[in-house]
Design an enzyme around this catalytic site. Sequence first.
Site, PDB file in Angstrom:
ATOM      1  N   CYS A   1      37.376 -48.738 -19.432  1.00  0.00           N
ATOM      2  CA  CYS A   1      37.441 -49.926 -18.589  1.00  0.00           C
ATOM      3  C   CYS A   1      36.141 -49.998 -17.795  1.00  0.00           C
ATOM      4  CB  CYS A   1      38.644 -49.865 -17.656  1.00  0.00           C
ATOM      5  SG  CYS A   1      38.820 -51.391 -16.732  1.00  0.00           S
TER       6      CYS A   1
ATOM      7  N   CYS B   1      34.552 -58.482 -17.618  1.00  0.00           N
ATOM      8  CA  CYS B   1      35.203 -57.478 -18.484  1.00  0.00           C
ATOM      9  C   CYS B   1      34.157 -56.596 -19.180  1.00  0.00           C
ATOM     10  CB  CYS B   1      36.108 -58.134 -19.526  1.00  0.00           C
ATOM     11  SG  CYS B   1      37.111 -56.919 -20.413  1.00  0.00           S
TER      12      CYS B   1
HETATM   13  O1  PYC Z   1      36.176 -54.147 -17.473  1.00  0.00           O
HETATM   14  O2  PYC Z   1      36.530 -53.227 -19.408  1.00  0.00           O
HETATM   15  C1  PYC Z   1      36.914 -53.849 -18.437  1.00  0.00           C
HETATM   16  C2  PYC Z   1      38.326 -54.274 -18.371  1.00  0.00           C
HETATM   17  C3  PYC Z   1      39.283 -54.116 -19.323  1.00  0.00           C
HETATM   18  C4  PYC Z   1      40.465 -54.659 -18.815  1.00  0.00           C
HETATM   19  C5  PYC Z   1      40.187 -55.144 -17.553  1.00  0.00           C
HETATM   20  N1  PYC Z   1      38.879 -54.892 -17.300  1.00  0.00           N
END
Ligand code: PYC
Length: 310
Positions: free
Chosen positions: A85, A235
């Site tokens: 993550c 993300c």
């Molecule tokens: O930042 O990799 C990330 C992530 C995955 C799910 C929520 N954030």
Amino acid sequence: MQIVDSHTAGEPTRLILSGGPELGVGTLAQRAERLVQDHGDFCAAVLLEPRGHDAMVGALLLPPTDPACAAAVIYFNPVGPLGMCGHATIGTVVSLHHLGRIGLGLHRIETPVGVVEVDLVAPNRAVVENVPSYRFAQDVVLDVPGQGLVTGDVAWGGNWFFLTTDCPVALDFDNIDALTRAAKAIRRALLDAGITGAHGADIDHIEFLGAPQTPQGHGRNFVLCPGGAYDRSPCGTGCSAKLACLAEEGLLEPGMPWVQESIIGSTYILRYHRDTQGAVVPRIEGEAHVTAQATLLFEDTDPYRAGIRA
Ligand code: PYC
């Protein structure tokens, strides 16, 4: 249970310092699986209302097995473990620095999918060098009820993603509900069609991609996470999957910056280099802020000690 809460580009992380379940021995990936299989109540209790909310990602801090690492971390959301993550890794190092446990500079963190290197360049800013990322399938065509044919790529960035520019509505904050519904329909269609990542892995993140809305941006995204919440940040693992696709298509040279906007307008700066085997190694740079340092309490008589669930 001692926790530190932070957000990275708007996306929350709850770092669990103590009070987590006993996970026995084995690799970090095996212990992550055990966390979710045997301790589902723990995950829900820590992350869901009334103590949290469904967008929260947990980061369970464990002693590293490799002495060269500053920490080992298992990431999880209310419905399962995450391989890696990006936002929670940035949140974790910023929180550990806030506690005085680490200094600025380079740190190695063990995750269930491998060791990642993090450069804490300022108290609130870090660059994560993620695990090598790759595109697994290109131009996959799906028939999605209500949306018709949707074409996208399947890629790995520490988690599995389906990435598509076929967005049913503009990538605007006001369209979050419609984007969530559309992404959930794509996820269902992937399951119905039996489309998976490598070795039958579930593709549990859906990423809509589009044009940036600021002069400094190169692209904007919306990412649906496995529990059904959307990622407030761009993300980190989704950006890694995106970088792998850009590299594959020759659209971004190694070392060149790509500014990725999230659906709320927060940004990461992305870069990649190729390792000795030619694999794409993403770098994600972002900012995190500590929002709370607290003790979570779970009273025996609390009817919602294991979270509010259907
Ligand atoms: O930042 O990799 C990330 C992530 C995955 C799910 C929520 N954030």
